[in-house]
Write a protein that holds these residues in place. Structure first.
Motif, PDB file in Angstrom:
ATOM      1  N   GLY A   7       0.823  -1.203   0.000  1.00  0.00           N
ATOM      2  CA  GLY A   7       0.000   0.000   0.000  1.00  0.00           C
ATOM      3  C   GLY A   7       0.858   1.254   0.000  1.00  0.00           C
ATOM      4  O   GLY A   7       0.560   2.231  -0.695  1.00  0.00           O
ATOM      5  N   ALA A   8       1.937   1.228   0.774  1.00  0.00           N
ATOM      6  CA  ALA A   8       2.853   2.365   0.820  1.00  0.00           C
ATOM      7  C   ALA A   8       3.529   2.570  -0.538  1.00  0.00           C
ATOM      8  O   ALA A   8       3.670   3.695  -1.013  1.00  0.00           O
ATOM      9  CB  ALA A   8       3.899   2.147   1.908  1.00  0.00           C
ATOM     10  N   LYS A   9       3.958   1.476  -1.160  1.00  0.00           N
ATOM     11  CA  LYS A   9       4.590   1.572  -2.476  1.00  0.00           C
ATOM     12  C   LYS A   9       3.620   2.131  -3.512  1.00  0.00           C
ATOM     13  O   LYS A   9       3.985   2.973  -4.340  1.00  0.00           O
ATOM     14  CB  LYS A   9       5.079   0.189  -2.923  1.00  0.00           C
ATOM     15  CG  LYS A   9       6.282  -0.322  -2.147  1.00  0.00           C
ATOM     16  CD  LYS A   9       6.716  -1.684  -2.663  1.00  0.00           C
ATOM     17  CE  LYS A   9       7.942  -2.199  -1.917  1.00  0.00           C
ATOM     18  NZ  LYS A   9       8.345  -3.545  -2.392  1.00  0.00           N
ATOM     19  N   ASP A  10       2.370   1.660  -3.460  1.00  0.00           N
ATOM     20  CA  ASP A  10       1.355   2.147  -4.403  1.00  0.00           C
ATOM     21  C   ASP A  10       1.104   3.642  -4.195  1.00  0.00           C
ATOM     22  O   ASP A  10       0.877   4.385  -5.158  1.00  0.00           O
ATOM     23  CB  ASP A  10       0.051   1.375  -4.235  1.00  0.00           C
ATOM     24  CG  ASP A  10       0.125  -0.027  -4.829  1.00  0.00           C
ATOM     25  OD1 ASP A  10       1.064  -0.280  -5.609  1.00  0.00           O
ATOM     26  OD2 ASP A  10      -0.750  -0.859  -4.521  1.00  0.00           O
ATOM     27  N   ALA A  11       1.127   4.072  -2.938  1.00  0.00           N
ATOM     28  CA  ALA A  11       0.899   5.491  -2.643  1.00  0.00           C
ATOM     29  C   ALA A  11       1.986   6.352  -3.271  1.00  0.00           C
ATOM     30  O   ALA A  11       1.710   7.416  -3.840  1.00  0.00           O
ATOM     31  CB  ALA A  11       0.843   5.712  -1.135  1.00  0.00           C
ATOM     32  N   ILE A  12       3.238   5.900  -3.175  1.00  0.00           N
ATOM     33  CA  ILE A  12       4.354   6.648  -3.748  1.00  0.00           C
ATOM     34  C   ILE A  12       4.220   6.720  -5.267  1.00  0.00           C
ATOM     35  O   ILE A  12       4.417   7.769  -5.883  1.00  0.00           O
ATOM     36  CB  ILE A  12       5.695   6.001  -3.351  1.00  0.00           C
ATOM     37  CG1 ILE A  12       5.908   6.128  -1.838  1.00  0.00           C
ATOM     38  CG2 ILE A  12       6.848   6.640  -4.105  1.00  0.00           C
ATOM     39  CD1 ILE A  12       7.091   5.345  -1.305  1.00  0.00           C
TER      40      ILE A  12
END
Length: 218
Positions: free
Chosen positions: A55-60
């Motif tokens: 989820g964090a990677k997708d946000a970036i």
């Protein structure tokens, strides 16, 4: 990489709920907060924790340069994972962070001593850095003026991270330990420094329009 991201260039009116709602496009948000100063005013940045690293990677990847309340935000991994404090927060995660008003022990390209324009007012101390390169490239160091008294070296570094690889940041202090309202940022290349001047000079940061120019004494 952790499951937490740092979100910069937030509009002053953004609340933790606004931030959480916006970041849900990337995944399940467990926690969000907008960092504030001692007066309760937004610093223009925040932290979001996802239930997964993905989820964090997708946000970036998906939410960097998206617009939230009239401003294009930038999103990157939170390098100070779990160490930040101060702010309006949401979610059930307890706050175990330290006081964000105190400058942390210098690390990751920062030093507690002054440099450049501040050399005459500070006792020289060795520079502490974890940068991969210790060679200073000509034209890569900037003078940052009109800083808020609350600004820490980490917040200064975070603000300029969207312009390139920040290898060093410092907020100048006097002999009495009080901040002088200016600091220095050094990038890996002169091109990144030039980009920072174009992008950040005159931009509001922590309630003040900052001055960004080459450090002529570097």
């Amino acid at each position: 990489m952790s499951n937490r991201v740092y979100v910069g260039n937030l509009a002053w009116s953004v609340s933790w709920q606004d931030l959480k709602d916006h970041m849900r496009d990337a995944g399940d948000v467990q926690y969000s907060k907008v960092l504030t100063d001692r007066d309760g005013r937004s610093k223009g940045c925040g932290i979001v924790e996802f239930s997964t690293v993905e989820g964090a990677k997708d946000a970036i990847e998906k939410l960097t340069d998206t617009e939230l309340k009239g401003r294009k935000i930038f999103v990157r991994e939170d390098r100070e994972d779990g160490k930040r404090g101060g702010g309006d927060r949401g979610g059930a995660r307890p706050n175990n962070s330290n006081n964000s008003k105190a400058d942390p022990t210098p690390a990751e390209g920062a030093t507690s001593s002054s440099s450049g324009d501040a050399k005459a007012d500070a006792t020289p101390t060795p520079t502490t850095t974890t940068s991969s390169s210790s060679v200073k490239v000509e034209g890569s160091q900037l003078f940052i003026g009109n800083l808020s008294w609350d600004t820490t070296w980490q917040e200064l570094k975070d603000h300029f991270a969207s312009c390139g690889d920040v290898q060093y940041s410092n907020v100048a202090v006097g002999r009495d330990g009080r901040k002088k309202g200016f600091g220095f940022v050094r990038f890996a290349t002169a091109e990144e420094a030039s980009q920072a001047i174009e992008k950040m000079n005159g931009v509001e940061f922590m309630g003040r329009n900052i001055e960004v120019r080459l450090d002529n004494k570097a």
